[in-house]
Scaffold this active site. Sequence first.
Site, PDB file in Angstrom:
ATOM      1  CG  ASN A  16       7.365  33.574  -7.372  1.00 53.52           C
ATOM      2  OD1 ASN A  16       6.397  34.007  -7.741  1.00 53.52           O
ATOM      3  ND2 ASN A  16       8.582  34.205  -7.901  1.00 53.52           N
ATOM      4  CB  CYS A  78       3.405  39.352  -7.786  1.00 55.28           C
ATOM      5  SG  CYS A  78       4.084  37.896  -7.504  1.00 55.28           S
ATOM      6  CB  CYS A 216       3.840  32.108 -11.918  1.00 53.00           C
ATOM      7  SG  CYS A 216       3.040  33.846 -12.374  1.00 53.00           S
TER       8      CYS A 216
END
Length: 284
Positions: A16, A78, A216
Amino acid sequence: MFDLGIPFKKMNGCGNDFIVVDNRDGLLNEVALSAFVQNVCRRGTSIGADGFMLLENSSIADFKMRYFNADGSEGEMCGNGARCMSRFAYHIGAAKTKMSFETMAGIYQAELNQNGVKVKFPDVQLQALELNQPYEWDGPSGVYHYGVVGVPHTVWFVENVFAIADDQLRDWGRMVRNDLQRFPNGTNVNFVERIDRQTLSIRTYERGVEAETYACGSGSTAAAIIAGILGHVDTSVNLLTRGGPLKISYHLSDYAADSVYLEGNSKLVAEGHLLPDAWSTMMK
C-alpha cells in the site's frame, strides 16, 4: 513556485504505497491539495501512489498526520499509512521510536521495532458495530458486517478469496462502496476468508483509491475484530494480504475491543523532489 521542487519520500506498507511530505513549515499550505494530490498520485504520468500524506505540527501529539486518498479526498486515517508516517517521522527527527500522532479519527500511538512498526488504535465500541446485516445482491455473501475502524469498513466472509477474479472483486467492491443509500459516506469493502483460528486472508477494495489495493491496515483490523467477536478467530491473528502479512491483536470485553494493535512492515523505497510536471495538469 516550487522551482526547486517539493521534497518527498515514497513509502509502502505491505504494498500500500504513499507519497509523504514534511509540511511542518507550511510548504504546501497555499496549494489546492485535492487537485494536487490527484495529479501526483496518478500512475504513469506522475509519481503514482494509493495515497498522499502530510506530516504537520500538532499541539496535542508529537505530530499530525493528514491523509489524502488518490482521488484527492481527505481521509480520516489509514492504517498502513500510519505505519509509514511513523517511520517517516522518526527518520526526519519529528519523533522518537515511541510516539503519538493526531489524525481526524483521533490520537494514535506507534512504536518502531525490529519487525516494523506497531500502531495502537483507539478502542472500538462494540455497540457501534453493525453485525450480520442482510444484503440482496449477486455477490459472494448475503451478509455483511460494518464498523468504523479509523474509516468505514464492511466485512464479507467468503471462500477462496484469492481465487476471486480481479475484475469480479473490483465490480463487487465498487457496487458496495457506491451504495450511498446504505453507506452515505461510502465504505471500504473487505472480502475475508477464515483459514484457522490464528489466520485470515483478506482482499480490500478501498474507497478513495477506487480500486483493490495490495493491503489495507484499518480494513485488516476491522476484519480481525469482527471475526473475533463472531468467534471465528482468536484475539491475536495474522492477516494474509496480497502485499504481505499483518498482525492484529486486541483485548475483547463485553463493551469494546481495546488495546488494539496493528503491526507490519514499513518500507522507505525512494526520495527526491516532486517537480512541476508532476502536478502540472492541474494548471491546464
